[in-house]
Design an enzyme around this catalytic site. Sequence first.
Site, PDB file in Angstrom:
ATOM      1  N   PHE B  39       0.860  -1.193   0.000  1.00  0.00           N
ATOM      2  CA  PHE B  39       0.000   0.000   0.000  1.00  0.00           C
ATOM      3  C   PHE B  39       0.890   1.235   0.000  1.00  0.00           C
ATOM      4  O   PHE B  39       1.687   1.427   0.931  1.00  0.00           O
ATOM      5  CB  PHE B  39      -0.940  -0.023   1.211  1.00  0.00           C
ATOM      6  CG  PHE B  39      -1.899  -1.175   1.187  1.00  0.00           C
ATOM      7  CD1 PHE B  39      -3.149  -1.050   0.596  1.00  0.00           C
ATOM      8  CD2 PHE B  39      -1.540  -2.412   1.714  1.00  0.00           C
ATOM      9  CE1 PHE B  39      -4.031  -2.126   0.551  1.00  0.00           C
ATOM     10  CE2 PHE B  39      -2.412  -3.491   1.672  1.00  0.00           C
ATOM     11  CZ  PHE B  39      -3.654  -3.343   1.084  1.00  0.00           C
ATOM     12  N   VAL B  76       2.434  -1.708   4.438  1.00  0.00           N
ATOM     13  CA  VAL B  76       2.076  -0.297   4.308  1.00  0.00           C
ATOM     14  C   VAL B  76       3.371   0.523   4.285  1.00  0.00           C
ATOM     15  O   VAL B  76       4.217   0.366   5.170  1.00  0.00           O
ATOM     16  CB  VAL B  76       1.187   0.108   5.511  1.00  0.00           C
ATOM     17  CG1 VAL B  76       0.809   1.580   5.443  1.00  0.00           C
ATOM     18  CG2 VAL B  76      -0.058  -0.758   5.573  1.00  0.00           C
ATOM     19  N   CYS B  77       3.510   1.390   3.313  1.00  0.00           N
ATOM     20  CA  CYS B  77       4.729   2.207   3.197  1.00  0.00           C
ATOM     21  C   CYS B  77       4.834   3.167   4.388  1.00  0.00           C
ATOM     22  O   CYS B  77       3.904   3.943   4.660  1.00  0.00           O
ATOM     23  CB  CYS B  77       4.705   3.004   1.899  1.00  0.00           C
ATOM     24  SG  CYS B  77       6.012   4.247   1.831  1.00  0.00           S
ATOM     25  N   ILE B  78       5.947   3.129   5.074  1.00  0.00           N
ATOM     26  CA  ILE B  78       6.095   3.922   6.303  1.00  0.00           C
ATOM     27  C   ILE B  78       6.067   5.427   6.034  1.00  0.00           C
ATOM     28  O   ILE B  78       5.400   6.171   6.759  1.00  0.00           O
ATOM     29  CB  ILE B  78       7.361   3.505   7.098  1.00  0.00           C
ATOM     30  CG1 ILE B  78       7.412   4.247   8.434  1.00  0.00           C
ATOM     31  CG2 ILE B  78       8.648   3.724   6.305  1.00  0.00           C
ATOM     32  CD1 ILE B  78       8.330   3.645   9.463  1.00  0.00           C
ATOM     33  N   ALA B  81       2.583   6.477   5.148  1.00  0.00           N
ATOM     34  CA  ALA B  81       1.719   6.326   6.310  1.00  0.00           C
ATOM     35  C   ALA B  81       1.927   7.476   7.295  1.00  0.00           C
ATOM     36  O   ALA B  81       0.960   8.085   7.762  1.00  0.00           O
ATOM     37  CB  ALA B  81       1.981   4.979   6.986  1.00  0.00           C
TER      38      ALA B  81
END
Lengths: 97, 118
Positions: B39, B76-78, B81
Site C-alpha cells: 500500500f 504499508v509504506c512507512i 503512512a
Amino acid sequence: MLHLVNKSPYSSSSLDSCLKFATKGAPIILFEDAIYGAMAGTSLESKMIEVMKDHPVYAIKEDLMARGVNNIIPGVREIDYTGFVELVEQHRPCTWS
Amino acid sequence: MKFGVLVQEGPYHHQSSDSAYQFVKAAMDKGHEIVGVFFYHDGVINSTKLTDPQQDDRHIQKRWSEIAEKGVDLVVCIAAAKRRGINDDVLAPGFRISGLGQLTEMAIKADRFVSFGA
C-alpha cells in the site's frame, strides 16, 4: 505485454498513451471508468474498431454493469476477474493510469 | 504462479482498492500465491482500523484484514503512512508498516506484479 487501462478515454489520455506503446497483438483490458471506451454509439467507436484490428480488447463485466453499459462495441470481449487473472497469467501486465 | 499487488489509491476514492481486492480474491481462488500487497501513496489509508463505513456499505479495510488471515502479507509504506497520520496505533489487523524495500522484494519474488490506482 498486457495493458491495463482504468481511466475513461473521455477524461484521460491514458488509453492514447497505451496505444502509442502497445505492440501489435498485445491485449488491452479496460476496467473501472475505462470501460466507457467500450461503449457503442460513441465518438470513439470507430477508433476502437481500428484498435481491435491490432489488439484484443477486453472489458470487465462487473464494471460495465456497475455503470449500466450494456451496449458494447462488437468485438470487445467481456471478462470477469477470473478472466483478468487468466490474462495476467499469460502476459506481464503494465498499468496505464 | 506468484502474484504481487500494488495499491496506490485510498479506499472509497475511485475504485482501485476494490479492483485490487477483486483481483487478489480471484487469483487466490485460482490457487495462485499472493507474495504480498503493498500500500503506497493514498493507498495506505486502506490500513486504518478507524475505517467505519455505514453497515450496508462494503468494509474495505476489513476485507483486506480477511485476506491477511489467509496468509497474505499486507505491507504499508512507512513514509506515506506517517504523512497521513497512520501508525501502529491505528493499524488494522493483518497490516504491517515497513519500507519501500519490501515493494522491491515483492516485485523480485513475484512472477507477475500488478499495479492498481493513481
